[in-house]
Every structure is written in C-alpha cells, then in structure tokens.
Design a protein around this motif. Sequence first.
Motif, PDB file in Angstrom:
ATOM      1  N   PHE A 263       0.886  -1.166   0.000  1.00 60.77           N
ATOM      2  CA  PHE A 263       0.000   0.000   0.000  1.00 60.77           C
ATOM      3  C   PHE A 263       0.922   1.212   0.000  1.00 60.77           C
ATOM      4  CE2 PHE A 263      -2.732  -3.178   2.079  1.00 60.77           C
ATOM      5  CZ  PHE A 263      -3.806  -3.128   1.223  1.00 60.77           C
TER       6      PHE A 263
ATOM      7  N   VAL B 261       3.129  -4.910   2.530  1.00 62.07           N
ATOM      8  CA  VAL B 261       2.347  -5.643   3.528  1.00 62.07           C
ATOM      9  C   VAL B 261       2.511  -7.149   3.344  1.00 62.07           C
ATOM     10  CG1 VAL B 261       0.019  -6.087   4.349  1.00 62.07           C
ATOM     11  CG2 VAL B 261       0.703  -3.756   3.770  1.00 62.07           C
TER      12      VAL B 261
ATOM     13  N   PRO C 131      -0.221 -12.351  14.240  1.00 61.15           N
ATOM     14  CA  PRO C 131      -0.510 -11.122  14.986  1.00 61.15           C
ATOM     15  C   PRO C 131      -1.206 -10.080  14.121  1.00 61.15           C
ATOM     16  CG  PRO C 131       1.850 -11.333  14.570  1.00 61.15           C
ATOM     17  CD  PRO C 131       1.223 -12.609  14.127  1.00 61.15           C
ATOM     18  N   SER C 132      -1.806  -9.097  14.756  1.00 61.29           N
ATOM     19  CA  SER C 132      -2.494  -8.018  14.053  1.00 61.29           C
ATOM     20  C   SER C 132      -1.524  -7.289  13.137  1.00 61.29           C
ATOM     21  CB  SER C 132      -3.075  -7.056  15.089  1.00 61.29           C
ATOM     22  OG  SER C 132      -3.771  -6.045  14.437  1.00 61.29           O
ATOM     23  N   GLY C 133      -1.981  -7.018  11.908  1.00 63.94           N
ATOM     24  CA  GLY C 133      -1.146  -6.287  10.964  1.00 63.94           C
ATOM     25  C   GLY C 133      -0.186  -7.162  10.198  1.00 63.94           C
ATOM     26  N   SER C 134      -0.284  -8.503  10.359  1.00 64.63           N
ATOM     27  CA  SER C 134       0.659  -9.379   9.677  1.00 64.63           C
ATOM     28  C   SER C 134       0.271  -9.601   8.217  1.00 64.63           C
ATOM     29  CB  SER C 134       0.750 -10.722  10.408  1.00 64.63           C
ATOM     30  OG  SER C 134      -0.529 -11.289  10.552  1.00 64.63           O
ATOM     31  N   GLY C 135      -0.910  -9.116   7.808  1.00 67.75           N
ATOM     32  CA  GLY C 135      -1.291  -9.229   6.398  1.00 67.75           C
ATOM     33  C   GLY C 135      -2.274 -10.344   6.098  1.00 67.75           C
ATOM     34  N   LYS C 136      -2.907 -10.897   7.128  1.00 67.35           N
ATOM     35  CA  LYS C 136      -3.847 -12.003   6.909  1.00 67.35           C
ATOM     36  C   LYS C 136      -5.049 -11.566   6.072  1.00 67.35           C
ATOM     37  CE  LYS C 136      -4.572 -12.483  11.337  1.00 67.35           C
ATOM     38  NZ  LYS C 136      -3.820 -11.343  11.896  1.00 67.35           N
ATOM     39  N   SER C 137      -5.662 -10.463   6.509  1.00 71.19           N
ATOM     40  CA  SER C 137      -6.829  -9.970   5.758  1.00 71.19           C
ATOM     41  C   SER C 137      -6.423  -9.580   4.351  1.00 71.19           C
ATOM     42  CB  SER C 137      -7.433  -8.752   6.451  1.00 71.19           C
ATOM     43  OG  SER C 137      -7.853  -9.071   7.738  1.00 71.19           O
ATOM     44  N   THR C 138      -5.307  -8.929   4.229  1.00 70.34           N
ATOM     45  CA  THR C 138      -4.842  -8.487   2.916  1.00 70.34           C
ATOM     46  C   THR C 138      -4.673  -9.688   1.988  1.00 70.34           C
ATOM     47  OG1 THR C 138      -3.694  -6.665   3.992  1.00 70.34           O
ATOM     48  CG2 THR C 138      -3.080  -7.146   1.724  1.00 70.34           C
TER      49      THR C 138
ATOM     50  N   GLU D 288     -11.707 -13.726  10.105  1.00 71.20           N
ATOM     51  CA  GLU D 288     -12.074 -13.604  11.518  1.00 71.20           C
ATOM     52  C   GLU D 288     -13.588 -13.549  11.703  1.00 71.20           C
ATOM     53  OE1 GLU D 288      -9.709 -11.157  13.987  1.00 71.20           O
ATOM     54  OE2 GLU D 288      -8.176 -10.826  12.466  1.00 71.20           O
TER      55      GLU D 288
ATOM     56  N   HIS E 228      -8.741 -16.683  15.292  1.00 68.34           N
ATOM     57  CA  HIS E 228      -7.978 -16.801  16.535  1.00 68.34           C
ATOM     58  C   HIS E 228      -8.522 -17.941  17.379  1.00 68.34           C
ATOM     59  CE1 HIS E 228      -5.611 -13.381  15.633  1.00 68.34           C
ATOM     60  NE2 HIS E 228      -6.638 -12.570  15.569  1.00 68.34           N
TER      61      HIS E 228
END
Lengths: 268, 303
Positions: free
Chosen positions: A29, A34, A53-60, A190, A222
């Motif tokens: 981005f 990411v 962890p949060s921000g690791s790019g899973k959603s992306t 999630e 999670h």
Amino acid sequence: MNVQKDPAGERSSADTGPMVKAEQVHKSFGRVEVLKGIDLEVRRGEVMCVIGPSGSGKSTFLRCINHLEKINAGRLWVNGHLVGYREKGGKLYELRDREVAAQRREIGMVFQRFNLFPHMTALDNIMEAPLRVKRQPKAQVKERGLALLERVGLADKAQSYPAQLSGGQQQRVAIARALAMEPALMLFDEPTSALDPELVGDVLEVMKQLARDGMTMVVVTHEMGFAREVGDSLVFMDGGVVVEAGTPRDVIARPQHPRTQDFLSKVL
Amino acid sequence: MTVDSDVEPGRPEAIKAVPVRHPGRWLGAAVILVLIAMFVHFLVTSKALEWPEQWKYLFSDPVLKGVRNTIWLTVAAMIGAIVFGIVLALMRMSENPLLRGAAFVYLWFFRGTPLYTQLLIWGAIGSLLPTIGVGIPFGPEFHTWKTQELVNVALAAALGLILNEAAYMAEIVRAGIQSVDEGQTEAASALGMSRLQTLRRIVLPQSMRVIVPPTGNETISMLKNTSLVVAVPYSELTFTAQTIYASTYKIIPMLVMACLWYLLLSSILMVGQFYLERYYARGTSRSAEARQRIRFRGGGGGQ
Ligand SMILES: Nc1ncnc2c1ncn2[C@@H]1O[C@H](COP(=O)(O)OP(=O)(O)OP(=O)(O)O)[C@@H](O)[C@H]1O
Ligand SMILES: [Mg+2]
C-alpha cells in the motif's frame, strides 16, 4: 499443505490441481509492503486456518485471493485461473470488471463485520446475488435460500432485517449468502471475532458442518480450538510472510520458529 | 416511565408530589392566544384581502393553468436534477481527474451564480447560441436547428431549473453515497455483482436515508423557485397572479391566493416526504413500532 516450487499454473487441470496456489505474492500500500512473498497451496477440500498477529497481512492476503486487492508481484491462481489477469505470450493483461466479477463468483467471502445489506431481509440478502448475478429463476432461488437458512439454523428468520438479528445470527446469514452462489472456495476473515463469546459456538458449528461437507476453506481465525479440530493445515503469518506451516497438531504442539512459539504462548 | 398500578407488597408508596408551577409558560400561552385571536380577526375583517375576489379566481382557468405549470416544472426540474445530480456526483467521485475537474467546474459555476440570472440567460439563449447542430466537433455539422425554435420558453424554464438544481443535488447524492459503509461495496463485489448493480441495488438504496430528507427540502424550495422562471419569461402560478392583478389592480388578493395554492402544494409534498423517509428507514432500527414511537415522541427519551 506442501509448499512446492514447480509452476502449477494454468496447465494443471481445473478439477485436480490445487484450489489456491500462491507464488511469491507481494502487495504494497503506497510504500508500505504488507505481503512480502507468500507461497502456499490449498488443496481441494482442504480447510486451511491462518493465524498471526495483528497487521501481519492475513486480511490483505484473503482480499488478494478474490481480487479485492491487486497484487504487485508474484502469481495467484484460484481453481486453475490466474486471479485478475490473463497471461498470453508471456505478458499479463488485466481482466475487465465483468471478468473479475465472474471469477469472484467462484469464491465466497465472509467478513469480520458481516456486511449484510441492512435494507434487505435475511432471505433477500441471500437471494440477491443468485437473482441479479446468475439470473436464476426466482422460485428456485427462493427455495434454495430457505434451504440455506434452514442449514444455518435460521429458518424462522427469513423475513427479519439484519438489525433485528444478533451478531451470531447475522454472521450465519452472511455465510448462507455466500453459499447461495455455490462457490468452490470459501474465505473467512475472523468470522467470530466481532461476536459475544456465547454466540461464537453457533457460527463455528455452521463452519464445521461446511468443512465436513467437503468445502474448501481458508479461515483467518484466533479460535485455536477450531483450528485444531477442523483445520487440515495451519499457517502462521507474521510481517507479511508465512513463517511456519504444517498440520494444526504439529504447529500448535511443536512450533519450530521462535516467533510462532511467542505468538502461540500469547493466544493459547 | 410508567408506574405499575397494582402495588406489590413491600414496595414503597408511589410519589405524589406537588408539581413545580410554571407561570412563564402560562404567560407565553396567553400571549400566543391573543396574537392568534388578533390574526383571525384580521383575516375575517380586513378589507384588503377581499376573499370573494380570491374565490372568484382560485379555480379559474388561467390560475389552474398556472398551477399546472408550477407542478410540472417542479416535477420535471426535480427528476431531471436528481438524474443529472447522480451523474455529477459519480463524476466527482471518479478516479479520472478530468471527470472530477469537469464536475467541480460545473458546480462552481451553477452554485456561484444566482438562479434568477441564469434563468434570464436562458431567456436570451438564442443570442448566446443562435444555432444548435449535430456533427463532428470543430468539423462539419449534419443538421442545424435555430435555438429559438428548438428551445421554447417551457423547455428553457425547465432546463434552467434542472441545470441549477443538479449542482445542489450532486452534493446531496455524494454525501449520501459516502455515508454508506465501504464494507457494503466489498460484500457486493465479493458476490460477483457489477459496479452498476452494486450502485443501484446496494449503495443507492442505503444512501437514500441520507439523501431523501434534504431532497424533500429541495423539492419544497423548487416549488417556490419555479416562480423565478418569470425571468425566461414562462407563465406559472405567480406570473399568472401578476397578469390578473395587472388588469384588476387587486394585488394583495391575488398574491394571497397564490400563497394558498403554494401552501396546499407544499403540504402535499411534506406528507409525501414523511412516507418516503419512513420507507427508506426500513431495516435501520430493531422494530417498526420503535421507529414510530421515536418519531411521534420526538426522541424516545422520557415523556
Ligand atoms: N487499504 C489499505 N491502505 C493502507 N494500508 C493498509 C490497507 N489495508 C491494510 N493496510 C495495512 O496493511 C497491514 C496488514 O493489514 P491486514 O489487515 O492485512 O492485517 P491483519 O493480519 O488482517 O490484521 P488483523 O488481525 O488486525 O485483522 C496493516 O499494517 C495495515 O495497516
Ligand atoms: Mg484482519
């Protein structure tokens, strides 16, 4: 899961090759990278759980799979088709909106915040895409919509608007809505993390049933219990790369990488 | 809060206190009542209003024709402005900077100049653009019309109102579209819906909740702004009233009569707005009755 390097590409038959194949997928981005080279493969009928962890790019990464995000480098195939592009003579051509939409019909997606259409009843939410996108006859769509509601345990909520449903009920309608397009692959981002603890079970139960019916699923979650019980494979992502992958039992019981050990010690 | 009438054992006695007196409220009410009485007295006894004269013209052919023109102008102007306003709003949100810029300049011009002046220009459109032709830009034309013949006063009046109002509608539509959660568009895309389907079926219906109330206000303003097309000049209700008093010299009766018509029409619009708002609010609260209660109680807090 096995991370193999040979180009499976489009030559592999659509019915026998992997459902998802990612090769060195990169996504930035602006100047922030990411995803920094994701390699993985999801077999047909496999349930892959993704943690990190949060921000690791899973959603992306999930969003790249159905082309809600364009990847910057690497290759991504779903069901034997290159996502978002056509490759001809060693050159990539962007697909038209219409072709991208056609690709997405093979992929169902369930969001953390449900994203039901609030101005439509539960049944209308489910019927919308089959009616408008696939242009199937209304009577047939309605019958299947009601059957899907039954399947997620909400047969009596057909005429309720999303605002009249609990979070868990909304998420089950969202799953039914995605299933109505008869996708070959289901992505879950999630799906239970916006829910009150006592509502999580109902949603996971629907997902377990789906897994038992042989659906190919990629689940960012999670819920380690779900991963252990239902998952065929578990992927740990951190900092935009796959740090560790294997069977859920192995990864959870004997994490090899220190970052995995650290993460698991926090969530277990 | 409601107080249960059947007293449970052990429950303290319901409070019966002497309420606070509000002499100010009583005084205010008395003043208002006196003013109302004076106003009614004025309406009944004033010679200037000449109710019989008004009655004579209220349903006369010229006035009814003026009312008809006011109504169709309002309807046409709002429909045209909403459609064009949606296009402008989409242009403003486009990824193409040229489209964005064009929409911005359009809004800048039409919101930056008075409607009355714009309508005067429409009245003189023949001298601004003597002919209108179909052809290749800067190249040969296949057919040419005289603007004066193509754009008659009715069309000029409607176009003048549409183009002006579209600039305001564009902003209302844009605010409405931007009020819809991005997750909605994503969910629709993920289901394989096209952009147009997503806009028409998912985004616009939800943005209606934000778009309808100001659009209702715009429609009611439009009803009254149609009187400005006298600048073109096109004959509607106010202009008709003027024409009548130009020969009868009954100025006030005719203007009050026009007001009565405007009040009737705007009342109808307000009722329509109420039902439209209720329709587009569906699905946004837990139950239909809850919505009603909030509306009629004005907030749903204590009584
Ligand atoms: N549209 C975007 N524009 C800019 N940065 C983005 C965008 N979407 C995600 N990011 C950034 O990319 C990184 C990864 O985000 P992503 O949502 O994929 O993480 P995640 O692993 O799903 O985290 P979480 O567990 O919190 O959901 C984050 O640093 C986020 O800020
Ligand atoms: Mg996420």
